[in-house]
Design an enzyme around this catalytic site. Structure first.
Site, PDB file in Angstrom:
ATOM      1  N   SER A 136       0.852  -1.184   0.000  1.00 46.32           N
ATOM      2  CA  SER A 136       0.000   0.000   0.000  1.00 46.32           C
ATOM      3  C   SER A 136       0.889   1.235   0.000  1.00 46.32           C
ATOM      4  CB  SER A 136      -0.889   0.000   1.242  1.00 46.32           C
ATOM      5  OG  SER A 136      -1.568   1.238   1.385  1.00 46.32           O
ATOM      6  N   TYR A 149      -2.309  -0.818  10.572  1.00 44.71           N
ATOM      7  CA  TYR A 149      -2.291  -1.153   9.137  1.00 44.71           C
ATOM      8  C   TYR A 149      -1.016  -0.612   8.500  1.00 44.71           C
ATOM      9  CZ  TYR A 149      -3.612  -1.214   4.219  1.00 44.71           C
ATOM     10  OH  TYR A 149      -3.633  -1.433   2.863  1.00 44.71           O
TER      11      TYR A 149
END
Length: 273
Positions: A136, A149
């Protein structure tokens, strides 16, 4: 790569990026081992006869081993692995339990490692293969309320880059996909904000930031953009490590903008004051 007799194993293929990638590879003529925890609930297998559904839970090493063995037996080998399974734990770090944090790392980091470890002997024996890890942009920069995350995706960056160096001798290539905001059900699947009884100090902050996170995802790119990046990473001869669909500018800016200004920019974008 010639599509004939090529096989890709994709984790987390039930929805979103994983499903889009499975459909794209099948359309390109590849055999697709689309893995997920509950294949019996998916209709992905009806899209193409080139897509095979298999049960695989990345947090269960025995499940991973079985799935990899089944794919090799049924398809004759694995040319590319796309480590896509993952989710985002949302909420203030102080409100997150040990179990929630461990599950986040078990899926997003150790799950990738479980699958990678399972396929490496096969790829080394064949002296070929590619491992494509879906990370990501949050592995290169950070977002409010996504501390765990972001931590997992930063860990994935280090793991992937070091693996890239040590596997070159075996002709196994490693790639990292770093998507920006993408329109998927990711936010909805991660929507439940971690809370802790009696902890109210972050309530106002959460109420200000959450609508902005949702708005940014709603304005994101379609999943096909990421699927195409995964395809290029899996097939291109160019010796490139990182691909940044819908995130190139943001990642570039994070590398050049001084840290204190980058933090101010993120705070302004997400109303994180």
């Amino acid at each position: 790569m010639n599509a004939a007799n090529k096989t890709v194993l994709i984790t987390g293929a039930s929805t979103g990026i994983g499903r889009a990638a499975a459909e794209l590879f099948a359309a390109k003529g590849w055999t697709v081992a689309a893995t997920m925890r509950t294949p019996e609930k998916s209709n992905l297998g009806t899209v193409s006869d080139r897509i095979k559904l298999l049960k695989l839970d990345v947090t269960d090493p025995a499940s991973v081993e079985r799935a990899v063995e089944d794919v090799i037996a049924q398809c004759g080998g694995i040319d590319v692995v796309v480590n896509n399974a993952g989710y985002g734990l949302i909420g203030p770090f102080e409100a997150q339990s040990d179990d929630q944090i461990r599950r986040q790392f078990e899926t997003n980091v150790f799950g990738v490692m479980n699958v990678t470890r399972a396929v490496l002997p096969h790829m080394r024996e064949r002296r070929q293969g590619r491992i494509v890890n879906v990370g990501s942009a949050a592995g290169r920069l950070t977002l409010p309320l996504y501390s765990m995350y972001c931590a997992t995706k930063w860990a994935l960056e280090g793991f992937s880059e070091a693996l890239w160096l040590e596997l070159r001798q075996h002709n196994i290539k490693v790639k990292i996909i770093e998507p920006g905001m993408i329109k998927t059900d990711f936010f909805e699947r991660s929507r439940e904000v971690a809370t802790k009884p009696g902890l109210t100090a972050y309530d106002e902050f959460v109420s200000l930031v959450m609508p902005n996170l949702q708005a940014w995802e709603d304005a994101g790119a379609e999943v096909d953009v990421v699927a195409r990046s995964i395809w290029r990473a899996s097939t291109s001869i160019w010796p490139r490590l990182r691909y940044q669909p819908n995130a190139t500018l943001a990642v570039w800016a994070r590398g050049w903008v001084p840290g204190h200004l980058a933090v101010r920019l993120v705070r302004r974008l997400f109303n994180a004051w």
